[in-house]
Structure formats: structure tokens, C-alpha cells
Design a protein around this motif. Structure first.
Motif, PDB file in Angstrom:
ATOM      1  N   GLN A 177       0.855  -0.973   0.033  1.00  0.00           N
ATOM      2  CA  GLN A 177      -0.076  -0.127  -0.138  1.00  0.00           C
ATOM      3  C   GLN A 177       0.871   1.254   0.110  1.00  0.00           C
ATOM      4  O   GLN A 177       0.679   2.285  -0.650  1.00  0.00           O
ATOM      5  N   THR A 178       1.928   1.271   0.760  1.00  0.00           N
ATOM      6  CA  THR A 178       2.969   2.232   0.704  1.00  0.00           C
ATOM      7  C   THR A 178       3.528   2.801  -0.527  1.00  0.00           C
ATOM      8  O   THR A 178       3.750   3.575  -1.268  1.00  0.00           O
ATOM      9  N   LYS A 179       3.835   1.354  -1.214  1.00  0.00           N
ATOM     10  CA  LYS A 179       4.234   1.686  -2.622  1.00  0.00           C
ATOM     11  C   LYS A 179       3.109   2.246  -3.489  1.00  0.00           C
ATOM     12  O   LYS A 179       3.425   3.046  -4.491  1.00  0.00           O
ATOM     13  N   LEU A 180       2.085   1.815  -3.646  1.00  0.00           N
ATOM     14  CA  LEU A 180       0.929   2.282  -4.436  1.00  0.00           C
ATOM     15  C   LEU A 180       0.832   3.734  -4.090  1.00  0.00           C
ATOM     16  O   LEU A 180       0.566   4.695  -4.856  1.00  0.00           O
ATOM     17  N   LEU A 181       1.035   4.260  -2.841  1.00  0.00           N
ATOM     18  CA  LEU A 181       0.654   5.774  -2.475  1.00  0.00           C
ATOM     19  C   LEU A 181       1.884   6.603  -2.953  1.00  0.00           C
ATOM     20  O   LEU A 181       1.634   7.624  -3.417  1.00  0.00           O
ATOM     21  N   ASN A 182       2.835   5.921  -3.023  1.00  0.00           N
ATOM     22  CA  ASN A 182       4.030   6.823  -3.473  1.00  0.00           C
ATOM     23  C   ASN A 182       3.964   6.958  -5.002  1.00  0.00           C
ATOM     24  O   ASN A 182       4.218   7.750  -5.368  1.00  0.00           O
ATOM     25  N   VAL A 183       3.583   5.882  -5.757  1.00  0.00           N
ATOM     26  CA  VAL A 183       3.124   5.903  -6.984  1.00  0.00           C
ATOM     27  C   VAL A 183       2.211   6.895  -7.283  1.00  0.00           C
ATOM     28  O   VAL A 183       2.294   7.874  -8.504  1.00  0.00           O
ATOM     29  N   VAL A 184       1.333   7.104  -6.620  1.00  0.00           N
ATOM     30  CA  VAL A 184       0.137   7.978  -6.755  1.00  0.00           C
ATOM     31  C   VAL A 184       0.726   9.581  -6.380  1.00  0.00           C
ATOM     32  O   VAL A 184       0.424  10.556  -7.408  1.00  0.00           O
ATOM     33  N   CYS A 185       1.594   9.707  -5.434  1.00  0.00           N
ATOM     34  CA  CYS A 185       2.091  10.918  -5.189  1.00  0.00           C
ATOM     35  C   CYS A 185       3.067  11.307  -6.144  1.00  0.00           C
ATOM     36  O   CYS A 185       3.115  12.508  -6.766  1.00  0.00           O
ATOM     37  N   ALA A 186       3.943  10.409  -6.977  1.00  0.00           N
ATOM     38  CA  ALA A 186       4.734  10.689  -8.019  1.00  0.00           C
ATOM     39  C   ALA A 186       3.592  11.148  -9.301  1.00  0.00           C
ATOM     40  O   ALA A 186       4.176  12.169  -9.834  1.00  0.00           O
ATOM     41  N   ALA A 187       2.662  10.432  -9.354  1.00  0.00           N
ATOM     42  CA  ALA A 187       1.950  10.914 -10.512  1.00  0.00           C
ATOM     43  C   ALA A 187       1.240  12.203 -10.457  1.00  0.00           C
ATOM     44  O   ALA A 187       0.941  12.903 -11.438  1.00  0.00           O
ATOM     45  N   ALA A 188       0.994  12.602  -9.174  1.00  0.00           N
ATOM     46  CA  ALA A 188       0.309  14.080  -8.735  1.00  0.00           C
ATOM     47  C   ALA A 188       1.237  15.089  -9.017  1.00  0.00           C
ATOM     48  O   ALA A 188       1.042  16.105  -9.556  1.00  0.00           O
ATOM     49  N   VAL A 189       2.739  14.673  -8.729  1.00  0.00           N
ATOM     50  CA  VAL A 189       3.728  15.690  -8.935  1.00  0.00           C
ATOM     51  C   VAL A 189       3.778  15.971 -10.407  1.00  0.00           C
ATOM     52  O   VAL A 189       3.963  17.302 -10.967  1.00  0.00           O
ATOM     53  N   LEU A 190       3.576  14.805 -11.286  1.00  0.00           N
ATOM     54  CA  LEU A 190       3.846  15.059 -12.828  1.00  0.00           C
ATOM     55  C   LEU A 190       2.635  15.819 -13.258  1.00  0.00           C
ATOM     56  O   LEU A 190       2.692  16.807 -14.144  1.00  0.00           O
ATOM     57  N   LEU A 191       1.458  15.511 -13.004  1.00  0.00           N
ATOM     58  CA  LEU A 191       0.131  16.273 -13.191  1.00  0.00           C
ATOM     59  C   LEU A 191       0.190  17.765 -12.902  1.00  0.00           C
ATOM     60  O   LEU A 191      -0.059  18.534 -13.530  1.00  0.00           O
ATOM     61  N   GLY A 192       0.709  17.880 -11.623  1.00  0.00           N
ATOM     62  CA  GLY A 192       0.862  19.495 -11.192  1.00  0.00           C
ATOM     63  C   GLY A 192       1.935  19.948 -12.044  1.00  0.00           C
ATOM     64  O   GLY A 192       1.736  21.287 -12.385  1.00  0.00           O
ATOM     65  N   LEU A 193       2.926  19.415 -12.384  1.00  0.00           N
ATOM     66  CA  LEU A 193       4.019  20.247 -13.109  1.00  0.00           C
ATOM     67  C   LEU A 193       3.430  20.617 -14.742  1.00  0.00           C
ATOM     68  O   LEU A 193       3.437  21.730 -15.221  1.00  0.00           O
ATOM     69  N   GLY A 194       2.707  19.501 -15.293  1.00  0.00           N
ATOM     70  CA  GLY A 194       1.933  19.893 -16.336  1.00  0.00           C
ATOM     71  C   GLY A 194       1.044  20.864 -16.378  1.00  0.00           C
ATOM     72  O   GLY A 194       0.919  21.689 -17.476  1.00  0.00           O
ATOM     73  N   ALA A 195       0.238  20.863 -15.545  1.00  0.00           N
ATOM     74  CA  ALA A 195      -0.801  21.876 -15.126  1.00  0.00           C
ATOM     75  C   ALA A 195      -0.082  23.308 -14.886  1.00  0.00           C
ATOM     76  O   ALA A 195      -0.657  24.342 -15.461  1.00  0.00           O
ATOM     77  N   SER A 196       0.955  23.178 -14.176  1.00  0.00           N
ATOM     78  CA  SER A 196       1.767  24.698 -14.047  1.00  0.00           C
ATOM     79  C   SER A 196       2.284  25.093 -15.341  1.00  0.00           C
ATOM     80  O   SER A 196       2.402  26.526 -15.630  1.00  0.00           O
ATOM     81  N   VAL A 197       2.725  24.371 -16.294  1.00  0.00           N
ATOM     82  CA  VAL A 197       3.188  24.653 -17.353  1.00  0.00           C
ATOM     83  C   VAL A 197       2.141  25.282 -18.560  1.00  0.00           C
ATOM     84  O   VAL A 197       2.230  26.288 -18.901  1.00  0.00           O
ATOM     85  N   ALA A 198       0.859  24.569 -18.401  1.00  0.00           N
ATOM     86  CA  ALA A 198      -0.189  25.044 -19.214  1.00  0.00           C
ATOM     87  C   ALA A 198      -0.880  26.483 -18.527  1.00  0.00           C
ATOM     88  O   ALA A 198      -1.011  27.237 -19.357  1.00  0.00           O
ATOM     89  N   ASP A 199      -0.787  26.559 -17.208  1.00  0.00           N
ATOM     90  CA  ASP A 199      -1.167  27.619 -16.456  1.00  0.00           C
ATOM     91  C   ASP A 199      -0.252  28.925 -17.010  1.00  0.00           C
ATOM     92  O   ASP A 199      -0.545  29.977 -17.379  1.00  0.00           O
ATOM     93  N   ALA A 200       0.896  28.701 -17.011  1.00  0.00           N
ATOM     94  CA  ALA A 200       1.862  29.656 -17.389  1.00  0.00           C
ATOM     95  C   ALA A 200       1.637  30.128 -18.743  1.00  0.00           C
ATOM     96  O   ALA A 200       2.034  31.480 -19.209  1.00  0.00           O
ATOM     97  N   ARG A 201       1.508  29.067 -19.711  1.00  0.00           N
ATOM     98  CA  ARG A 201       1.493  29.607 -21.244  1.00  0.00           C
ATOM     99  C   ARG A 201       0.287  30.228 -21.285  1.00  0.00           C
ATOM    100  O   ARG A 201       0.225  31.293 -22.063  1.00  0.00           O
ATOM    101  N   TYR A 202      -0.702  30.023 -20.583  1.00  0.00           N
ATOM    102  CA  TYR A 202      -2.281  30.585 -20.856  1.00  0.00           C
ATOM    103  C   TYR A 202      -1.915  31.987 -20.275  1.00  0.00           C
ATOM    104  O   TYR A 202      -2.293  32.970 -20.754  1.00  0.00           O
TER     105      TYR A 202
END
Length: 209
Positions: A177-202
């Protein structure tokens, strides 16, 4: 007389099973990740929303302009976020969440502060402001600190509360379960970075409005 294939050998597996049971160990295989996702999806969802939105807010600090000439406002926001996030994590020991409903309510309340932060920091100077001057800067820092405090509290609570949602309590289950949560956390970081780039371009006008 007991031989290698006699009563003594027959009692050995039984004795091993009794020892394992006495130590609280389960001989059953750990659940699949799909089963862990089904049982712990509220924590995974809260983790995904909280971490990704926190990344978007933090990436916006460099664009925040002070209304009272304080050029260090982005740095103040950075350290306010850092300290508030650190304080929110151990606060779970004093006020731990007991249910998924409480986690959901806190996640939504914290998320509601994110559009407020952008409303305070993205409105052009020519438009009417709710607060002017240094009062607006103080409010921006306070909202950023609350968002960061909520982030630290929610993320830590997700790891704590997820153990109560396990289909079976064992060391192997908790490790997976800890491994699963770590994967979700890493995916959230990537999602946040992508949203930040899109926000900056906008914000820079690279994306048609």
C-alpha cells in the motif's frame, strides 16, 4: 521411534504454522494492487488532488507582484509554504482524521482556497480589488500558508488513514500500500507540473483565450 518420514516430520509443518499464527503472521498471499486501489481509492484521490494543486500554487509564486512595493514577496510565499507544510504534517498526531468523510471534507475545503489564491494574485491592477496595498499582500501570504498547511496535513493523513482501509492487516499489505501511495504521489507531481506549464502558457498569452 520417529524417523525422517515419521510423526516428528509430520509435526514440523504444524509447529511452524502455529508459530506463525502466534506471531500474528499471515500465510495468505498479499492482495493485488487492484484490490488495494479499490479499498484505498479515497486516500489515492485525496493525495492526487492535494499534491497536484499544491504544485500549481507553488509554481505561481514567481508571478505574484506586491501591492506595496515588497519585491521579496515571492520569497516570503516560498518560505511560508515550506514552514506551513512542515507544521501540517506533525499536526496529524494532535488531531488525526478518523474517517474517509473527514478526509474528503478537509480536501474539498483546502481545494476551495486554490481559486481564491489565484483570484487574489491574477487580477490586473486596473481592476477593482477587494483589498489594496499591504493588506492584500498579507492576505495572499495567509491563504498560501493555509493551502500549504492543509497539504501537509492531508498528505500525511492519507498515509495514516489508508492503513485502516486495508482488506487485510499484515506487513506485506502495508508495504504494498505504501508503494501504491508513493506511485500516486509521483503521478500527482507530474500532473501538477503539467498543469503549471499550461497555466504559465495561458498567462503569457501563448494559448488563445
Amino acid at each position: 521411534r520417529d524417523t525422517a518420514f515419521g510423526p516428528r516430520a509430520a509435526r514440523a509443518p504444524q509447529a511452524t504454522a502455529e508459530i506463525a499464527e502466534a506471531q500474528g503472521e499471515s500465510t495468505a498471499p498479499p492482495p493485488r494492487y487492484s484490490a488495494l486501489c479499490r479499498s484505498g481509492w479515497p486516500c489515492c484521490a485525496a493525495l492526487l488532488v492535494t499534491v497536484s494543486s499544491s504544485m500549481v500554487v507553488g509554481a505561481w509564486f514567481a508571478r505574484v507582484r506586491s501591492r506595496c512595493g515588497n519585491e521579496a514577496l515571492p520569497q516570503i510565499l516560498f518560505y511560508a509554504r515550506l514552514l506551513s507544510d512542515l507544521c501540517g504534517r506533525p499536526f496529524t498526531l494532535a488531531a488525526p482524521l478518523r474517517s474517509v468523510a473527514a478526509l474528503a471534507v478537509l480536501t474539498v475545503l483546502r481545494l476551495a482556497l486554490v481559486p481564491l489564491f489565484f483570484a487574489l494574485t491574477s487580477t490586473p491592477d486596473s481592476e477593482t480589488q477587494l483589498l489594496e496595498g499591504c493588506a492584500r499582500d498579507v492576505l495572499v501570504v495567509a491563504v498560501a500558508a493555509l493551502i500549504a498547511f492543509g497539504s501537509g496535513f492531508v498528505v500525511t493523513s492519507c498515509y495514516q488513514l489508508a492503513e485502516r482501509l486495508l482488506p487485510r492487516d499484515s506487513e506485506s499489505c502495508r508495504a504494498k500500500q505504501t508503494k501504491l501511495l508513493n506511485v500516486v504521489c509521483a503521478a500527482a507531481v507530474l500532473l501538477g507540473l503539467g498543469a503549471s506549464v499550461a497555466d504559465a502558457r495561458y498567462a503569457d498569452g501563448d494559448v488563445p483565450r
